[in-house]
Design a protein around this motif. Structure first.
Motif, short mmCIF file in Angstrom:
data_model
loop_
_atom_site.label_atom_id
_atom_site.label_comp_id
_atom_site.label_asym_id
_atom_site.label_seq_id
_atom_site.Cartn_x
_atom_site.Cartn_y
_atom_site.Cartn_z
N ASP A 116 9.52 0.72 2.81
CA ASP A 116 8.63 1.59 2.05
C ASP A 116 7.65 2.35 2.93
N TYR A 117 7.15 1.71 3.99
CA TYR A 117 6.25 2.42 4.90
C TYR A 117 6.99 3.55 5.61
N ILE A 118 8.19 3.27 6.06
CA ILE A 118 9.00 4.30 6.74
C ILE A 118 9.34 5.43 5.76
N LYS A 119 9.65 5.08 4.52
CA LYS A 119 9.94 6.08 3.48
C LYS A 119 8.73 7.00 3.26
N LEU A 120 7.54 6.40 3.20
CA LEU A 120 6.33 7.19 3.02
C LEU A 120 6.08 8.10 4.22
N LYS A 121 6.26 7.58 5.42
CA LYS A 121 6.09 8.40 6.64
C LYS A 121 7.03 9.61 6.62
N ARG A 122 8.27 9.38 6.23
CA ARG A 122 9.24 10.48 6.18
C ARG A 122 8.86 11.51 5.11
N LYS A 123 8.49 11.01 3.94
CA LYS A 123 8.15 11.90 2.82
C LYS A 123 6.97 12.79 3.18
N LEU A 124 6.00 12.23 3.88
CA LEU A 124 4.79 12.99 4.23
C LEU A 124 4.87 13.62 5.62
N LYS A 125 6.03 13.56 6.22
CA LYS A 125 6.23 14.13 7.56
C LYS A 125 5.17 13.62 8.53
N ASN A 126 4.96 12.32 8.51
CA ASN A 126 4.03 11.60 9.38
C ASN A 126 2.56 11.92 9.13
N ARG A 127 2.22 12.52 7.98
CA ARG A 127 0.81 12.77 7.66
C ARG A 127 0.21 11.50 7.03
N ILE A 128 0.30 10.43 7.79
CA ILE A 128 -0.18 9.13 7.32
C ILE A 128 -0.93 8.46 8.46
N LYS A 129 -2.03 7.80 8.10
CA LYS A 129 -2.79 7.04 9.08
C LYS A 129 -3.14 5.71 8.45
N HIS A 130 -3.15 4.68 9.28
CA HIS A 130 -3.66 3.39 8.82
C HIS A 130 -4.51 2.78 9.93
N LYS A 131 -5.49 2.01 9.52
CA LYS A 131 -6.40 1.41 10.48
C LYS A 131 -7.03 0.18 9.85
N ASN A 132 -7.55 -0.70 10.68
CA ASN A 132 -8.22 -1.90 10.20
C ASN A 132 -9.70 -1.62 9.91
N ILE A 133 -10.20 -2.10 8.81
CA ILE A 133 -11.59 -2.15 8.37
C ILE A 133 -12.21 -0.77 8.12
N LEU A 134 -12.21 0.12 9.12
CA LEU A 134 -12.84 1.44 8.95
C LEU A 134 -11.92 2.52 9.51
N LEU A 135 -11.64 3.49 8.69
CA LEU A 135 -10.90 4.69 9.12
C LEU A 135 -11.83 5.86 8.87
N SER A 136 -12.26 6.49 9.94
CA SER A 136 -13.16 7.63 9.84
C SER A 136 -12.47 8.83 10.48
N GLU A 137 -12.50 9.96 9.77
CA GLU A 137 -11.90 11.16 10.37
C GLU A 137 -12.71 12.39 10.00
N THR A 138 -12.72 13.33 10.94
CA THR A 138 -13.40 14.59 10.76
C THR A 138 -12.35 15.64 10.46
N ILE A 139 -12.54 16.34 9.34
CA ILE A 139 -11.54 17.31 8.91
C ILE A 139 -12.17 18.68 8.79
N ALA A 150 0.84 -1.21 0.00
CA ALA A 150 0.00 0.00 0.00
C ALA A 150 0.87 1.25 0.00
N ALA A 151 1.94 1.24 0.79
CA ALA A 151 2.87 2.38 0.83
C ALA A 151 3.52 2.59 -0.53
N LYS A 152 3.92 1.50 -1.19
CA LYS A 152 4.52 1.59 -2.53
C LYS A 152 3.53 2.19 -3.52
N GLN A 153 2.27 1.79 -3.43
CA GLN A 153 1.25 2.31 -4.35
C GLN A 153 1.08 3.82 -4.17
N ILE A 154 1.02 4.27 -2.94
CA ILE A 154 0.85 5.70 -2.68
C ILE A 154 2.09 6.48 -3.09
#
Length: 146
Positions: free
Chosen positions: A123-146, A85-89
């Motif tokens: 790759d996950y660590i690379k993505l976290k660094r690139k996005l300055k930790n603006r990454i979230k992952h969760k099982n089944i449902l990820l809901s966020e209020t923005i 998933a990190a590689k895809q993003i």
């Protein structure tokens, strides 16, 4: 570019407007974007619209929030392979770096399950660094209020 016209990918637009809630769902996994700020938002199908073919790595969806600052959410709905998933993003970020240059990029990954080895993958660590930790992952449902 006005708020209502911040989408450089109009051919693959699935929804747009001051939508209160956007759902991205696939194979039992869901990402829910709650638009509390009432920004103009755009939901874009990436997989098999913006990026076609089995050979290219790509995430499933993109949500653009056209407020200030403008934000892009790259969304992958996956079984259990967080590293893939990190590689895809990462690939979508590279493919559309010019179109997304005005956006703060965020990654959202929803999985069936997460393995510790994937959280520690290169790759996950690379993505976290690139996005300055603006990454979230969760099982089944990820809901966020923005």
């Amino acid at each position: 570019m006005s708020n209502e016209n911040c989408n450089p990918f109009s051919k693959c637009e699935e929804q747009s407007g001051k939508i209160k809630t956007i759902f991205c769902t696939e194979k039992g996994k869901t990402y829910q974007y709650i638009n509390k700020s009432s920004n103009f938002v755009v939901k874009i199908r990436v997989d098999e619209c913006l990026v076609k073919g089995e050979q290219q790595r790509k995430c499933d969806f993109m949500i653009l929030s056209c407020g200030e600052p403008k934000k892009a959410y790259l969304i992958e709905l996956k079984g259990s392979d967080l590293e893939h998933a990190a590689k895809q993003i990462l690939n979508v970020i590279q493919l559309f770096q010019i179109e997304l240059s005005d956006f703060e990029i965020n990654a959202r990954i929803v999985l069936s399950k997460v393995y510790q080895r994937d959280i520690e993958s290169e790759d996950y660590i690379k993505l976290k660094r690139k996005l300055k930790n603006r990454i979230k992952h969760k099982n089944i449902l990820l809901s966020e209020t923005i």
